[in-house]
Design a protein around this motif. Structure first.
Motif, PDB file in Angstrom:
ATOM      1  N   ALA A   1       0.931  -1.248   0.052  1.00 36.94           N
ATOM      2  CA  ALA A   1       0.165   0.060   0.050  1.00 36.94           C
ATOM      3  C   ALA A   1       0.763   1.333   0.136  1.00 36.94           C
ATOM      4  CB  ALA A   1      -0.948  -0.039   1.055  1.00 36.94           C
ATOM      5  N   ILE A   2       1.889   1.330   0.928  1.00 37.59           N
ATOM      6  CA  ILE A   2       2.835   2.179   0.858  1.00 37.59           C
ATOM      7  C   ILE A   2       3.630   2.621  -0.391  1.00 37.59           C
ATOM      8  CG2 ILE A   2       4.785   3.458   2.237  1.00 37.59           C
ATOM      9  CD1 ILE A   2       3.516   2.241   4.609  1.00 37.59           C
ATOM     10  N   GLU A   3       4.029   1.673  -0.855  1.00 37.69           N
ATOM     11  CA  GLU A   3       4.819   1.780  -2.393  1.00 37.69           C
ATOM     12  C   GLU A   3       3.620   2.646  -3.294  1.00 37.69           C
ATOM     13  OE1 GLU A   3       5.494   1.102  -6.282  1.00 37.69           O
ATOM     14  OE2 GLU A   3       4.099   0.032  -5.630  1.00 37.69           O
ATOM     15  N   ALA A   4       2.539   1.913  -3.391  1.00 38.27           N
ATOM     16  CA  ALA A   4       1.366   2.468  -4.485  1.00 38.27           C
ATOM     17  C   ALA A   4       0.855   4.114  -4.008  1.00 38.27           C
ATOM     18  CB  ALA A   4       0.097   1.778  -4.249  1.00 38.27           C
ATOM     19  N   PHE A   5       1.021   4.128  -2.669  1.00 36.70           N
ATOM     20  CA  PHE A   5       0.686   5.652  -2.142  1.00 36.70           C
ATOM     21  C   PHE A   5       2.022   6.537  -2.979  1.00 36.70           C
ATOM     22  CE2 PHE A   5       1.430   9.107   0.821  1.00 36.70           C
ATOM     23  CZ  PHE A   5       0.112   9.901   0.575  1.00 36.70           C
ATOM     24  N   GLY A   6       3.137   5.975  -2.579  1.00 39.32           N
ATOM     25  CA  GLY A   6       4.320   6.810  -3.248  1.00 39.32           C
ATOM     26  C   GLY A   6       4.198   7.277  -4.759  1.00 39.32           C
ATOM     27  N   ARG A   7       3.423   6.566  -5.394  1.00 36.98           N
ATOM     28  CA  ARG A   7       3.107   6.820  -6.907  1.00 36.98           C
ATOM     29  C   ARG A   7       2.005   7.776  -7.133  1.00 36.98           C
ATOM     30  NH1 ARG A   7       1.397   2.640  -9.219  1.00 36.98           N
ATOM     31  NH2 ARG A   7       1.674   1.066  -7.585  1.00 36.98           N
ATOM     32  N   ALA A   8       1.133   7.989  -6.054  1.00 44.99           N
ATOM     33  CA  ALA A   8       0.188   9.118  -6.212  1.00 44.99           C
ATOM     34  C   ALA A   8       0.788  10.380  -6.108  1.00 44.99           C
ATOM     35  CB  ALA A   8      -0.772   8.832  -4.953  1.00 44.99           C
ATOM     36  N   ARG A   9      -0.169  11.355  -6.709  1.00 43.86           N
ATOM     37  CA  ARG A   9       0.528  12.466  -6.766  1.00 43.86           C
ATOM     38  C   ARG A   9      -0.325  13.485  -5.957  1.00 43.86           C
ATOM     39  NH1 ARG A   9       0.765  12.470 -13.267  1.00 43.86           N
ATOM     40  NH2 ARG A   9       2.651  11.151 -13.572  1.00 43.86           N
ATOM     41  N   GLU A  10       0.364  14.652  -5.593  1.00 43.54           N
ATOM     42  CA  GLU A  10      -0.388  15.638  -4.548  1.00 43.54           C
ATOM     43  C   GLU A  10      -1.672  16.186  -5.182  1.00 43.54           C
ATOM     44  OE1 GLU A  10       0.585  16.330  -1.824  1.00 43.54           O
ATOM     45  OE2 GLU A  10       2.553  15.325  -1.736  1.00 43.54           O
ATOM     46  N   PRO A  11      -2.739  16.542  -4.466  1.00 41.68           N
ATOM     47  CA  PRO A  11      -2.657  16.716  -2.917  1.00 41.68           C
ATOM     48  C   PRO A  11      -2.978  15.411  -2.497  1.00 41.68           C
ATOM     49  CG  PRO A  11      -4.538  17.504  -3.742  1.00 41.68           C
ATOM     50  CD  PRO A  11      -3.964  17.101  -5.082  1.00 41.68           C
ATOM     51  N   LYS A  12      -2.025  14.813  -1.403  1.00 39.70           N
ATOM     52  CA  LYS A  12      -2.373  13.420  -1.066  1.00 39.70           C
ATOM     53  C   LYS A  12      -1.675  13.475   0.606  1.00 39.70           C
ATOM     54  CE  LYS A  12       2.260  11.519  -2.499  1.00 39.70           C
ATOM     55  NZ  LYS A  12       2.841  10.378  -3.071  1.00 39.70           N
ATOM     56  N   GLN A  13      -2.285  12.446   1.282  1.00 38.32           N
ATOM     57  CA  GLN A  13      -1.885  12.402   2.940  1.00 38.32           C
ATOM     58  C   GLN A  13      -1.847  10.828   3.161  1.00 38.32           C
ATOM     59  OE1 GLN A  13      -3.815  14.822   5.574  1.00 38.32           O
ATOM     60  NE2 GLN A  13      -3.402  13.733   7.390  1.00 38.32           N
ATOM     61  N   LEU A  14      -0.837  10.402   3.988  1.00 42.53           N
ATOM     62  CA  LEU A  14      -0.652   9.046   4.405  1.00 42.53           C
ATOM     63  C   LEU A  14      -0.815   9.100   5.812  1.00 42.53           C
ATOM     64  CD1 LEU A  14      -0.124   6.144   3.754  1.00 42.53           C
ATOM     65  CD2 LEU A  14       2.322   6.659   4.285  1.00 42.53           C
ATOM     66  N   VAL A  15      -1.799   7.931   6.182  1.00 37.96           N
ATOM     67  CA  VAL A  15      -2.003   7.762   7.597  1.00 37.96           C
ATOM     68  C   VAL A  15      -1.628   6.491   8.350  1.00 37.96           C
ATOM     69  CG1 VAL A  15      -3.632   7.799   9.680  1.00 37.96           C
ATOM     70  CG2 VAL A  15      -3.828   9.583   7.711  1.00 37.96           C
ATOM     71  N   ILE A  16      -0.906   6.378   8.918  1.00 39.70           N
ATOM     72  CA  ILE A  16      -0.508   4.866   9.352  1.00 39.70           C
ATOM     73  C   ILE A  16      -1.204   4.692  10.846  1.00 39.70           C
ATOM     74  CG2 ILE A  16       1.453   3.257   9.923  1.00 39.70           C
ATOM     75  CD1 ILE A  16       3.208   4.904   7.880  1.00 39.70           C
ATOM     76  N   LEU A  17      -1.740   3.551  10.843  1.00 40.62           N
ATOM     77  CA  LEU A  17      -2.452   3.089  12.201  1.00 40.62           C
ATOM     78  C   LEU A  17      -1.542   2.013  12.883  1.00 40.62           C
ATOM     79  CD1 LEU A  17      -5.930   2.341  10.860  1.00 40.62           C
ATOM     80  CD2 LEU A  17      -4.943   4.509  11.485  1.00 40.62           C
ATOM     81  N   SER A  18      -1.834   2.050  14.144  1.00 38.47           N
ATOM     82  CA  SER A  18      -1.141   0.898  14.768  1.00 38.47           C
ATOM     83  C   SER A  18      -1.971  -0.221  14.682  1.00 38.47           C
ATOM     84  CB  SER A  18      -0.993   1.146  16.351  1.00 38.47           C
ATOM     85  OG  SER A  18      -2.300   1.548  16.972  1.00 38.47           O
ATOM     86  N   GLY A  19      -1.543  -1.647  14.828  1.00 36.10           N
ATOM     87  CA  GLY A  19      -2.340  -2.610  14.728  1.00 36.10           C
ATOM     88  C   GLY A  19      -2.278  -3.327  13.272  1.00 36.10           C
ATOM     89  N   GLY A  20      -3.306  -4.132  13.078  1.00 36.41           N
ATOM     90  CA  GLY A  20      -3.291  -4.773  11.802  1.00 36.41           C
ATOM     91  C   GLY A  20      -4.618  -4.420  10.914  1.00 36.41           C
ATOM     92  N   HIS A  21      -4.817  -5.186  10.086  1.00 33.32           N
ATOM     93  CA  HIS A  21      -6.052  -4.881   8.975  1.00 33.32           C
ATOM     94  C   HIS A  21      -7.469  -4.548   9.635  1.00 33.32           C
ATOM     95  CE1 HIS A  21      -7.557  -4.879   4.756  1.00 33.32           C
ATOM     96  NE2 HIS A  21      -8.573  -5.432   5.510  1.00 33.32           N
ATOM     97  N   PHE A  22      -7.811  -5.438  10.478  1.00 30.86           N
ATOM     98  CA  PHE A  22      -9.062  -5.173  11.024  1.00 30.86           C
ATOM     99  C   PHE A  22      -9.211  -4.438  12.341  1.00 30.86           C
ATOM    100  CE2 PHE A  22      -9.139  -9.051   8.641  1.00 30.86           C
ATOM    101  CZ  PHE A  22     -10.053  -8.823   7.764  1.00 30.86           C
ATOM    102  N   ASP A  23      -8.078  -3.851  12.803  1.00 27.89           N
ATOM    103  CA  ASP A  23      -8.109  -2.897  13.973  1.00 27.89           C
ATOM    104  C   ASP A  23      -8.500  -1.564  13.463  1.00 27.89           C
ATOM    105  OD1 ASP A  23      -7.150  -4.529  15.967  1.00 27.89           O
ATOM    106  OD2 ASP A  23      -5.080  -4.528  15.053  1.00 27.89           O
ATOM    107  N   ALA A  24      -8.613  -1.370  12.269  1.00 26.53           N
ATOM    108  CA  ALA A  24      -9.190   0.140  11.940  1.00 26.53           C
ATOM    109  C   ALA A  24     -10.774   0.050  12.120  1.00 26.53           C
ATOM    110  CB  ALA A  24      -8.902   0.131  10.257  1.00 26.53           C
ATOM    111  N   TYR A  25     -11.196  -0.806  12.295  1.00 28.12           N
ATOM    112  CA  TYR A  25     -13.041  -0.891  12.506  1.00 28.12           C
ATOM    113  C   TYR A  25     -13.450  -0.472  13.797  1.00 28.12           C
ATOM    114  CZ  TYR A  25     -12.673  -2.751   7.818  1.00 28.12           C
ATOM    115  OH  TYR A  25     -12.360  -3.085   6.250  1.00 28.12           O
ATOM    116  N   THR A  26     -12.790  -0.987  14.973  1.00 28.92           N
ATOM    117  CA  THR A  26     -13.247  -0.965  16.251  1.00 28.92           C
ATOM    118  C   THR A  26     -12.194  -0.171  17.288  1.00 28.92           C
ATOM    119  OG1 THR A  26     -12.378  -3.019  16.704  1.00 28.92           O
ATOM    120  CG2 THR A  26     -14.560  -2.948  15.858  1.00 28.92           C
TER     121      THR A  26
END
Length: 329
Positions: free
Chosen positions: A283-308
């Motif tokens: 995901a981060i590699e793909a984000f690097g190929r996106a162009r501005e305006p953009k923002q990357l947010v990195i969460l702690s934990g794993g895939h499903f921790d983002a929901y609860t």
């Protein structure tokens, strides 16, 4: 004793204020059951409208759907409520073949069809009297995060996009989940399934998740734990199956190839630090190929921790801020 009573009274007062604030926040929107059509199929969703919406007022709007095999009851209501409390009209829907929506065969996942459903959801939303068609945002998570990347690259009605823990390249992703020496056998199995469906019309199915060591589409322990628990507690209409051909279609899907085309639409990607289902580095590699305006947010934990829990706050709060920054005038 008097001091203790004063402290206890103050504690109850604070608790009461917090509960009152929570109640106000919970009632800060109205949710309606809605239906609309996509390629002749009736899709079912929820339309959230802020309580402060005035007669004749048009609001920026966020269109949302879920990931691989999931239905709207699997925590999308929490995200939609957060965005509605933030002042947005929100449309959440189930794709054709899933949940309350029409479509056959059931539990069949076709990324091109799901993108078409997203586009038709956007179209329907823009026709509603409370929606400002010039301020449309889209949000997706996991497989629908992939759809957000694709749609934001090509659909210029989209003015802001958030992709949470997204799949960016299905074949690269699959090779992380399945041993390399198993891959040729998987391809042969998919070819045989296509032949059987072509000659007999039979639709074969594969579990979405299963216990470790058993074949499934999402062969990680956290996938099994989350889907089984969430299906039981929140989404009784979720089915632990998908057509085998869904996997074949997924392997052809590479939304990250066009990520550079999203610009100048503002784009946020939210990734989990320890994501083993849609691997963090892909995901981060793909984000690097996106162009501005953009923002990357990195969460702690794993895939499903983002929901609860704390992960929900870590994922939903920056998403809301991003939408407010780029869609609120």
């Amino acid at each position: 004793m008097r001091a203790f009573r004063s402290w206890l009274h103050a504690l109850f007062l604070v608790a009461g204020l917090l509960l009152a604030q929570a109640a106000i926040a919970a009632d800060n929107f109205e949710r309606r059951d809605v239906t609309f059509t996509s390629v002749g199929k009736k899709l079912v969703g929820w339309l959230y409208m802020p309580a402060a919406l005035k007669q004749g007022e048009k609001r920026p709007t966020i269109v949302m759907a879920h990931g691989w095999s999931a239905v709207k009851e699997m925590y999308l209501d929490d995200f939609a409520a957060k965005f509605a409390n933030g002042g947005f009209v929100v449309l959440v829907f189930d794709y054709r073949n899933f949940g309350d929506s029409e479509g056959e065969p059931r539990s069949h996942i076709d990324p091109s069809m799901q993108n078409e459903d997203y586009k038709n959801a956007i179209t329907w939303a823009t026709l509603q009297p409370m929606v400002d068609a010039s301020r449309i945002g889209i949000w997706g998570s996991s497989y629908s995060g992939a759809h957000v990347i694709h749609l934001a690259a090509f659909d210029r009605r989209v003015k802001c996009a958030v992709a949470q823990v997204p799949l960016v390249n299905a074949t690269d992703n699959f090779r992380r989940l399945v041993r390399a020496d198993y891959f040729p056998g998987t391809q042969a199995w998919l070819a045989a399934d296509r032949t059987e469906e072509y000659t007999t019309g039979k639709i074969n199915y594969l579990p979405v998740v299963d216990e470790q060591g058993k074949p499934s589409a999402l062969p990680t322990q956290d996938s099994y734990d989350w889907f089984i628990k969430t299906g039981k507690t929140r989404a009784p209409k979720w089915e632990n199956r998908q057509t085998v051909r869904s996997l074949e279609l997924a392997l052809e899907y590479n939304p990250g190839a066009n990520i550079h085309l999203i610009s100048p639409t503002p784009f946020m990607m939210i990734v989990a630090q320890n994501d083993v289902l849609t691997p963090t580095d892909l995901a981060i590699e793909a984000f690097g190929r996106a162009r501005e305006p953009k923002q990357l947010v990195i969460l702690s934990g794993g895939h499903f921790d983002a929901y609860t829990g704390a992960g929900f706050q870590q994922s939903s709060t920056p998403a809301l801020s991003w939408f407010r920054q780029h869609l609120m005038k």
